[in-house]
Design a protein around this motif. Structure first.
Motif, mmCIF file in Angstrom:
data_model
loop_
_atom_site.group_PDB
_atom_site.id
_atom_site.type_symbol
_atom_site.label_atom_id
_atom_site.label_comp_id
_atom_site.label_asym_id
_atom_site.label_seq_id
_atom_site.Cartn_x
_atom_site.Cartn_y
_atom_site.Cartn_z
ATOM 1 N N TRP A 1 1.492 10.440 4.237
ATOM 2 C CA TRP A 1 0.996 11.761 3.977
ATOM 3 C C TRP A 1 -0.145 11.812 4.839
ATOM 4 O O TRP A 1 -1.084 11.183 5.034
ATOM 5 N N TYR A 2 -0.169 13.204 5.391
ATOM 6 C CA TYR A 2 -1.264 13.684 6.201
ATOM 7 C C TYR A 2 -1.850 15.049 5.700
ATOM 8 O O TYR A 2 -0.955 15.989 5.159
ATOM 9 N N ARG A 3 -2.951 15.481 6.091
ATOM 10 C CA ARG A 3 -3.588 16.553 5.866
ATOM 11 C C ARG A 3 -3.985 17.279 7.230
ATOM 12 O O ARG A 3 -4.472 16.564 8.057
ATOM 13 N N GLN A 4 -3.431 18.507 7.406
ATOM 14 C CA GLN A 4 -3.992 19.408 8.510
ATOM 15 C C GLN A 4 -4.614 20.636 8.570
ATOM 16 O O GLN A 4 -4.239 21.465 7.529
ATOM 17 N N LEU B 1 -3.802 10.414 5.301
ATOM 18 C CA LEU B 1 -4.178 10.238 3.812
ATOM 19 C C LEU B 1 -3.553 8.954 3.302
ATOM 20 O O LEU B 1 -4.581 8.276 2.952
ATOM 21 N N PHE B 2 -2.352 8.684 3.308
ATOM 22 C CA PHE B 2 -1.904 7.567 2.613
ATOM 23 C C PHE B 2 -0.636 6.953 3.460
ATOM 24 O O PHE B 2 0.043 7.987 4.184
ATOM 25 N N THR B 3 -0.393 5.658 3.187
ATOM 26 C CA THR B 3 0.861 5.277 3.561
ATOM 27 C C THR B 3 1.487 4.508 2.215
ATOM 28 O O THR B 3 0.840 3.908 1.570
ATOM 29 N N GLU C 1 2.040 3.806 -5.694
ATOM 30 C CA GLU C 1 1.090 4.537 -5.912
ATOM 31 C C GLU C 1 -0.121 4.588 -5.042
ATOM 32 O O GLU C 1 -0.664 3.186 -4.999
ATOM 33 N N LYS C 2 -0.731 5.434 -4.409
ATOM 34 C CA LYS C 2 -1.896 5.501 -3.831
ATOM 35 C C LYS C 2 -2.891 6.602 -4.303
ATOM 36 O O LYS C 2 -2.315 7.687 -4.419
ATOM 37 N N GLU C 3 -4.154 6.528 -4.457
ATOM 38 C CA GLU C 3 -5.072 7.480 -4.684
ATOM 39 C C GLU C 3 -6.198 7.582 -3.658
ATOM 40 O O GLU C 3 -6.711 6.556 -3.277
ATOM 41 N N LYS C 4 -6.713 8.833 -3.961
ATOM 42 C CA LYS C 4 -7.781 9.188 -2.939
ATOM 43 C C LYS C 4 -8.672 10.466 -3.635
ATOM 44 O O LYS C 4 -7.907 11.479 -3.392
ATOM 45 N N ILE D 1 -2.135 16.747 -7.069
ATOM 46 C CA ILE D 1 -3.490 17.236 -6.851
ATOM 47 C C ILE D 1 -4.161 17.487 -8.096
ATOM 48 O O ILE D 1 -3.741 18.569 -8.747
ATOM 49 N N THR D 2 -5.175 16.809 -8.497
ATOM 50 C CA THR D 2 -5.867 16.972 -9.775
ATOM 51 C C THR D 2 -7.149 17.752 -9.823
ATOM 52 O O THR D 2 -7.834 17.192 -8.795
ATOM 53 N N ALA D 3 -7.234 18.850 -10.453
ATOM 54 C CA ALA D 3 -8.517 19.725 -10.523
ATOM 55 C C ALA D 3 -8.816 20.082 -8.821
ATOM 56 O O ALA D 3 -10.056 19.546 -8.582
#
Lengths: 113, 110
Positions: free
Chosen positions: B35-38, B47-49, B56-59, B75-77
Motif C-alpha cells: 500500500w502506498y499513499r500519493q 505505507l505497508f507490506t 495486519e499492519k497498523e500505522k 482509516i479510523t477517525a
C-alpha cells in the motif's frame, strides 16, 4: 539517509525528440524499477534493472530503453517521443532479498508537445 | 491476465468519519501486497507490506489487512491531512514487477 532522487523534475519536449531521465537509488539499494503514470491512473511498470541488466520488462515498446551503472544509478531513455508519452515517470529502488519493498522518487514530469 | 481493482474510485469523508478502501486482485502467485499513499504531483510514499492472508499492519490511523483475494485499508477517525490517493500493488511472483490499481482518491473535510 538520502532517499530516491530523480532528475530533472520537469521536462518539455516535442514529438520525435529523444529524452533521458535519471535516477539515483536509496542508499543500500541495488535494484531500480521505472514506472509511467498517466494522469488519474496508477503507475505502469516499464522495466527493472539489477546488476546492470534488465531483469524484467512490462508492455512498453522498444522506444523505451534503460541502463544501470555500477553505482546502481539508472537512466531511462525514450526515443521518437509521442504525445502519449506525456506522463509522470517514476523511479523506485529496492534491495533484492529484503522483501523487495520499492521506494519511489519524486518523479519526472514529461510533457510532449 | 493479472488485474487489480480498487474501490471506491473516490471517497469523501468528514473528519472523524471512519471508512475502508478495498483492493481486489486476480494475481497468480502472489508474493506480497503493498500500500502506498500519493499526494498530487509527487511519488508514491510507502505505507505497508503484507505477505500472507490474515496479516495486519497498523500505522497511526491506518490499518491494512490481507485475505487471499483482497486487501483492505481501514482509516479510523481520519483527518484532513489524510487526504491523498491510496494505491495498492500486488507483487508479481516472478521478478519485481508491481501491478498497481488505479487508486482511491480520498478527501477528508474538516
Amino acid at each position: 539517509d538520502a532517499g530516491v532522487t530523480q532528475s530533472p523534475t520537469h521536462l518539455i519536449k516535442t514529438r520525435g525528440q529523444q529524452v533521458t531521465l535519471r535516477c539515483s537509488p536509496k542508499s543500500g539499494h541495488d535494484t531500480v524499477s521505472w514506472y509511467q503514470q498517466a494522469l488519474g491512473q496508477g503507475p505502469q511498470f516499464i522495466f527493472q534493472y539489477y546488476e546492470e541488466e534488465e531483469r524484467q520488462r512490462g508492455n512498453f515498446p522498444d522506444r523505451f530503453s534503460g541502463h544501470q551503472f555500477p553505482n546502481y544509478s539508472s537512466e531511462l531513455n525514450v526515443n521518437a517521443l509521442l504525445l502519449g508519452d506525456s506522463a509522470l515517470y517514476l523511479c523506485a529502488s529496492s534491495h533484492v532479498g529484503r522483501g523487495e519493498t520499492q521506494y519511489f522518487g519524486p518523479g519526472t514530469r514529461l510533457l510532449v508537445l | 491476465e493479472d488485474q487489480v481493482t480498487q474501490s471506491p474510485e473516490a471517497l469523501r469523508l468528514q473528519e472523524g468519519e471512519s471508512s475502508s478502501l478495498n483492493c481486489s486482485y486476480t494475481v497468480s502467485g502472489l508474493r506480497g501486497l503493498f500500500w502506498y499513499r500519493q499526494d498530487p504531483g509527487k511519488g508514491p510514499e510507502f505505507l505497508f507490506t503484507l505477505y500472507s492472508a490474515g496479516e495486519e499492519k497498523e500505522k497511526e490511523r491506518l490499518k491494512a489487512t490481507l485475505t487471499k483475494k483482497e486487501s483492505f485499508l481501514h482509516i479510523t477517525a481520519p483527518k484532513p491531512e489524510d487526504s491523498a490517493t491510496y494505491l495498492c500493488a500486488p507483487l508479481y511472483n516472478q521478478g519485481g514487477k508491481l501491478i498497481f490499481g488505479q487508486g482511491t482518491e480520498l478527501s477528508v473535510k474538516p
